[in-house]
Design a protein around this motif. Structure first.
Motif, PDB file in Angstrom:
ATOM      1  N   MET A 209     -10.051   5.480   3.221  1.00  0.00           N
ATOM      2  CA  MET A 209      -9.973   4.225   2.477  1.00  0.00           C
ATOM      3  C   MET A 209     -11.353   3.645   2.192  1.00  0.00           C
ATOM      4  O   MET A 209     -11.624   3.173   1.083  1.00  0.00           O
ATOM      5  CB  MET A 209      -9.139   3.213   3.252  1.00  0.00           C
TER       6      MET A 209
ATOM      7  N   LYS B 249      -7.466  -2.192   0.436  1.00  0.00           N
ATOM      8  CA  LYS B 249      -7.481  -0.996   1.283  1.00  0.00           C
ATOM      9  C   LYS B 249      -8.745  -0.944   2.140  1.00  0.00           C
ATOM     10  O   LYS B 249      -8.698  -0.520   3.295  1.00  0.00           O
ATOM     11  CB  LYS B 249      -7.382   0.265   0.426  1.00  0.00           C
TER      12      LYS B 249
ATOM     13  N   SER C 252      -0.183   7.595   3.812  1.00  0.00           N
ATOM     14  CA  SER C 252      -1.600   7.965   3.783  1.00  0.00           C
ATOM     15  C   SER C 252      -1.805   9.414   3.379  1.00  0.00           C
ATOM     16  O   SER C 252      -2.927   9.823   3.065  1.00  0.00           O
ATOM     17  CB  SER C 252      -2.240   7.720   5.163  1.00  0.00           C
TER      18      SER C 252
ATOM     19  N   SER D  68      -7.297  -1.525  -4.300  1.00  0.00           N
ATOM     20  CA  SER D  68      -8.429  -0.765  -3.778  1.00  0.00           C
ATOM     21  C   SER D  68      -9.299  -1.617  -2.855  1.00  0.00           C
ATOM     22  O   SER D  68      -9.772  -1.139  -1.821  1.00  0.00           O
ATOM     23  CB  SER D  68      -9.277  -0.216  -4.925  1.00  0.00           C
TER      24      SER D  68
ATOM     25  N   LEU E 105       0.802  -1.225   0.000  1.00  0.00           N
ATOM     26  CA  LEU E 105       0.000   0.000   0.000  1.00  0.00           C
ATOM     27  C   LEU E 105       0.833   1.274   0.000  1.00  0.00           C
ATOM     28  O   LEU E 105       0.280   2.365  -0.026  1.00  0.00           O
ATOM     29  CB  LEU E 105      -0.936   0.012   1.222  1.00  0.00           C
TER      30      LEU E 105
END
Length: 267
Positions: free
Chosen positions: A123, A246, A161, A243, A22
């Protein structure tokens, strides 16, 4: 003692996978787990959050090195962006570690919990800034880097992030944003670790085997395992539906944040 070592190795393995997969340093998971572990080990309560933050930053030094090496092999790191943003990153992270040393453990826990819920919401809702602009120049990048560095230092993370959304907003492709974010995590982690060591050295009642606010037994176990698993995460990032992963990770963050909040209220 063996149980503690195994837990640190397991935590490091998970953090390494996150770093590669990630583009995050894994600190968002490492910090709360260290808080739980340090509380269980009965380390000095006034400095538990400081030790968790400093140790997390130190582990990300190793995680990011391994992760960026793997991303670089996939040509996913934009080194021009890295060079442009790094000066602000270093200044901001050093400043953030100094600020954190002046704050209490309860305040730092509250700040971390709020940030955890923010990341989870980001997320789950798949909030992505539209790629509507280009990367700023050296001054603008340094200002952004400074902000990312300060917040990263206060919550003990590698900044993924924040740096990944910023880079995608600036028209950087997602895989390149993840790879470049992993590279950016190294100066964040190194500056943060240095800052937490320096600001913790004057504190006399820290546990044995600590250097400033870095707890060496936890650092060694997490660093070894994360260094080994980060390349695997980087390879998976180019093959798996990131995705969807996440969103699963976001649910984990909500559980972690809620657990920390309930513990803080109970205390």
């Amino acid at each position: 003692m063996l149980t503690t070592v195994l837990i640190y190795l397991g935590l490091g393995s998970f953090a390494g996978l996150l770093a590669g997969l990630l583009g995050v340093g894994g600190g968002i998971v490492i910090v709360p787990m260290l808080v739980f572990m340090f509380t269980w080990q009965q380390l000095p309560a006034p400095y538990i959050q400081h030790l968790a933050l400093g140790t997390s930053m130190a582990t990300i030094v190793f995680t990011s090195l391994s992760s960026v090496r793997a991303h670089h092999s996939h040509r996913a790191v934009d080194w021009q962006v890295f060079r442009r943003i790094t000066p602000g990153i270093v200044i901001g992270t050093l400043l953030g570690s100094w600020v954190a040393a002046q704050l209490s453990t309860p305040f730092l826990k509250i700040f971390f919990i709020i940030f955890t819920f923010y990341v989870a919401a980001q997320m789950i809702l798949d909030i992505r800034p539209k790629p509507t602009r280009q990367l700023p120049g050296a001054v603008g990048s340094s200002v952004v880097g400074g902000g990312i560095g300060i917040i990263s230092s206060l919550v003990g993370i590698g900044g993924g992030s924040m740096s990944v959304p910023f880079l995608t907003w600036c028209n950087v492709k997602m895989h390149n944003a993840i790879g470049t974010s992993a590279a950016i995590g190294f100066p964040i982690a190194l500056s943060g670790a240095v800052g937490y060591v320096a600001n913790g050295l004057p504190v006399h009642d820290l546990p044995p085997y600590s250097i400033g606010f870095v707890y060496l037994p936890a650092l060694s176990g997490i660093a070894v395992a994360s260094f080994c698993t980060a390349p695997l995460g980087a390879r998976l990032a180019h093959r798996l539906p990131v995705s969807k992963l996440k969103k699963i990770f976001a649910i984990l963050l909500l559980i972690i944040g809620t657990k920390m909040l309930s513990g803080l209220l109970a205390g």
